[in-house]
Design a protein around this motif. Structure first.
Motif, PDB file in Angstrom:
ATOM      1  N   UNK A 309       0.918  -1.258   0.095  1.00 11.79           N
ATOM      2  CA  UNK A 309      -0.152  -0.043   0.033  1.00 11.79           C
ATOM      3  C   UNK A 309       0.949   1.270  -0.016  1.00 11.79           C
ATOM      4  N   UNK A 310       0.362   2.351  -0.713  1.00  8.82           N
ATOM      5  CA  UNK A 310       0.748   3.479  -0.409  1.00  8.82           C
ATOM      6  C   UNK A 310      -0.139   4.210   0.902  1.00  8.82           C
ATOM      7  N   UNK A 311       0.418   4.937   1.777  1.00  8.33           N
ATOM      8  CA  UNK A 311      -0.084   5.381   2.914  1.00  8.33           C
ATOM      9  C   UNK A 311      -0.082   6.957   2.921  1.00  8.33           C
ATOM     10  N   UNK A 312      -1.376   7.543   2.904  1.00  9.40           N
ATOM     11  CA  UNK A 312      -1.163   9.035   2.872  1.00  9.40           C
ATOM     12  C   UNK A 312      -1.490   9.658   4.160  1.00  9.40           C
ATOM     13  N   UNK A 313      -0.761  10.283   4.655  1.00 12.23           N
ATOM     14  CA  UNK A 313      -0.867  11.204   5.927  1.00 12.23           C
ATOM     15  C   UNK A 313      -1.299  12.458   5.808  1.00 12.23           C
ATOM     16  N   UNK A 314      -2.410  12.827   6.346  1.00 11.33           N
ATOM     17  CA  UNK A 314      -3.090  13.903   6.394  1.00 11.33           C
ATOM     18  C   UNK A 314      -2.696  14.979   7.708  1.00 11.33           C
ATOM     19  N   UNK A 367      -2.829   7.436  -2.588  1.00 16.90           N
ATOM     20  CA  UNK A 367      -2.757   6.748  -1.582  1.00 16.90           C
ATOM     21  C   UNK A 367      -3.998   5.607  -1.546  1.00 16.90           C
ATOM     22  N   UNK A 368      -3.607   4.603  -0.953  1.00 17.32           N
ATOM     23  CA  UNK A 368      -4.359   3.546  -0.844  1.00 17.32           C
ATOM     24  C   UNK A 368      -5.187   3.440   0.495  1.00 17.32           C
ATOM     25  N   UNK A 369      -4.618   3.968   1.387  1.00 14.91           N
ATOM     26  CA  UNK A 369      -5.034   3.964   2.775  1.00 14.91           C
ATOM     27  C   UNK A 369      -4.816   5.540   3.340  1.00 14.91           C
ATOM     28  N   UNK A 370      -5.653   6.064   3.926  1.00 12.08           N
ATOM     29  CA  UNK A 370      -5.275   7.573   4.486  1.00 12.08           C
ATOM     30  C   UNK A 370      -5.203   7.457   6.085  1.00 12.08           C
ATOM     31  N   UNK A 371      -4.434   8.303   6.652  1.00 15.51           N
ATOM     32  CA  UNK A 371      -4.416   8.418   8.107  1.00 15.51           C
ATOM     33  C   UNK A 371      -4.474  10.067   8.404  1.00 15.51           C
ATOM     34  N   UNK A 372      -5.499  10.531   9.200  1.00  7.20           N
ATOM     35  CA  UNK A 372      -5.480  11.903   9.584  1.00  7.20           C
ATOM     36  C   UNK A 372      -4.676  11.929  10.772  1.00  7.20           C
ATOM     37  N   UNK A 373      -3.675  12.715  10.640  1.00  4.11           N
ATOM     38  CA  UNK A 373      -2.599  12.985  11.700  1.00  4.11           C
ATOM     39  C   UNK A 373      -2.980  14.152  12.491  1.00  4.11           C
ATOM     40  N   UNK A 386     -11.806   5.584   0.108  1.00  3.95           N
ATOM     41  CA  UNK A 386     -10.518   4.714   0.539  1.00  3.95           C
ATOM     42  C   UNK A 386     -10.416   4.701   1.884  1.00  3.95           C
ATOM     43  N   UNK A 387     -10.240   3.632   2.540  1.00  3.44           N
ATOM     44  CA  UNK A 387      -9.957   3.228   4.125  1.00  3.44           C
ATOM     45  C   UNK A 387      -9.237   4.576   4.805  1.00  3.44           C
ATOM     46  N   UNK A 388      -9.996   4.822   5.759  1.00  2.00           N
ATOM     47  CA  UNK A 388      -9.139   6.151   6.332  1.00  2.00           C
ATOM     48  C   UNK A 388      -9.241   5.684   7.931  1.00  2.00           C
ATOM     49  N   UNK A 389      -8.082   6.074   8.672  1.00  2.95           N
ATOM     50  CA  UNK A 389      -7.908   5.913  10.019  1.00  2.95           C
ATOM     51  C   UNK A 389      -7.977   7.278  10.602  1.00  2.95           C
TER      52      UNK A 389
END
Length: 401
Positions: A309-314, A367-373, A386-389
């Motif tokens: 996966x490519x993980x995207x951090x917001x 991104x394949x998966x996103x995380x809100x930081x 897309x899946x989001x944490x």
């Protein structure tokens, strides 16, 4: 308040181009004080003298421009300007080291660079959060140098992003060895507010550490609640919103999220060190808050093959609406994800100092998966399949009616 004879300026702020010192300098200039700013960063000093704010702080830019234009505020890299002001305010960072130990000598050591310019009759105000006993240490240092200077500890109480409101509305804590010193400190800060709280120096030192530690422990409690609920497939934010609805005893329960930045963790560890590391509650809070990024990544790894996966951090800054990345857990999150993911992309609409950040559109596309930081309001309108944490719940979940 009339200036003492022999001084050309009311206030000099040492370390005054940073997130704490510069808003204070601007606020004092706005209230009629003649202010000098001393800082070792020539880049920051040049920006201030050009009436350009070196960082984001709502409401500060216009006041800085007015102060520079009226010549009530100027900045310098020359330590000799310390001799020109009746009141010397010290705003110097006091981090813990890699072993979580505070450095009580940090402020005395920093003051050595300009101590030769201290003059009899000045008031030295320690504004940075300090390890308990540092005020007394500075008093002894000055006495050994034979300089007759009053020393006061008056802790900063503002939150980044609200400085230009809170400096004028929050009560100011002032301390000193005797009433005369406390009166001098009160005279300085009454330019900002008429709400003055007097303490002894050691009381004020602990008051500041207690305040930040209390916030850190509260965040740890809700972060633990979040992990308990989330690990069982339940929505913590729905639970929190429901239990707090019209229920005053739960009204102060914050949302879950990364508890970071240059103060809360550091000051909790300072308080622990002061109590001979006998502070189980503080250390437990540290383990919870510092462990939240690990939990988030662990949960994602159970649900997705991150290696593919490519993980995207917001978000990169440590808090919403800020460009400050100091001690941001977003970067700890990025390091953790980098061990597991095929690729990591990070974006932030406010941060301009990290060349590795990429535009939001690129993150959302690749991104394949996103995380809100970081819970920037800019992210509230994002719609994605897309899946989001999203620990912060910034993308929105309906609360109970």
């Amino acid at each position: 308040m009339p200036r003492a004879e022999g001084f050309s300026h009311d206030v000099v702020v040492i370390g005054g181009c940073g997130h704490v010192g510069l808003p204070l300098a601007i606020a004092l200039a706005d209230r009629g004080a003649s202010v000098l700013v001393y800082d070792v960063s020539k880049t920051a000093v040049d920006l201030v003298n050009d009436a350009v704010l070196p960082f984001d702080e709502p409401g500060a830019q216009d006041k800085l421009k007015a102060a520079v234009t009226s010549e009530s505020l100027r900045a310098s890299t020359d330590p000799s300007v310390v001799a020109q002001a009746e009141n010397v305010v010290v705003v110097i960072g006091t981090p813990v080291d890699e072993h979580l130990n505070p450095d009580p000598q940090a402020i005395p050591r920093a003051l050595d660079g300009c101590a030769e310019y201290f003059r009899d009759g000045q008031l030295l105000v320690l504004r940075s959060t300090v390890f308990p006993g540092v005020t007394s240490l500075v008093e002894r240092m000055l006495a050994e140098r034979g300089v007759d200077i009053d020393v006061s500890f008056c802790p900063e109480r503002i939150a980044e992003g609200r400085a230009m409101t809170e400096l004028f509305t929050l009560p100011q804590i002032v301390s000193g060895r005797d009433q005369r010193i406390r009166d001098r400190a009160a005279g300085l800060f009454s330019r900002l507010t008429d709400q003055i709280v007097e303490m002894e120096p050691e009381e004020a030192e602990l008051a500041k550490l207690f305040t930040n530690t209390w916030r850190y422990i509260k965040f740890a409690a809700v972060n633990q609640f979040y992990m308990i609920a989330d690990s069982r497939g339940l929505d913590f934010e729905r639970i929190r919103a429901g239990l707090a609805q019209d229920y005053p005893r739960a009204a102060d329960m914050p949302s879950a999220g990364f508890a970071a930045g240059p103060c809360l963790f550091k000051d909790t560890m300072q308080l622990a060190a002061f109590n001979d590391n006998n502070f189980a509650l503080g250390h437990a809070a540290m383990l919870v808050n510092e462990g939240l990024p690990l939990y988030v990544v662990s949960q994602l790894a159970e649900q997705h093959d991150l290696a593919q996966c490519t993980v995207g951090i917001l978000g990169a800054s440590f808090k919403a609406g800020s460009d400050d990345i100091r001690s941001s857990l977003a970067y700890k999150l990025k390091r953790i994800v980098s061990f597991k993911a095929r690729r990591v992309l990070m974006t932030d609409p406010y941060v301009t100092t990290d060349p590795d950040l990429v535009p939001l559109d690129q993150v959302l596309e690749e991104a394949d998966v996103l995380i809100v930081a970081t819970p920037h309001s800019d992210y509230r309108g994002i719609v994605t399949d897309k899946p989001v944490a999203d620990v912060w719940n910034i993308l929105g979940v309906d609360a109970p009616a």
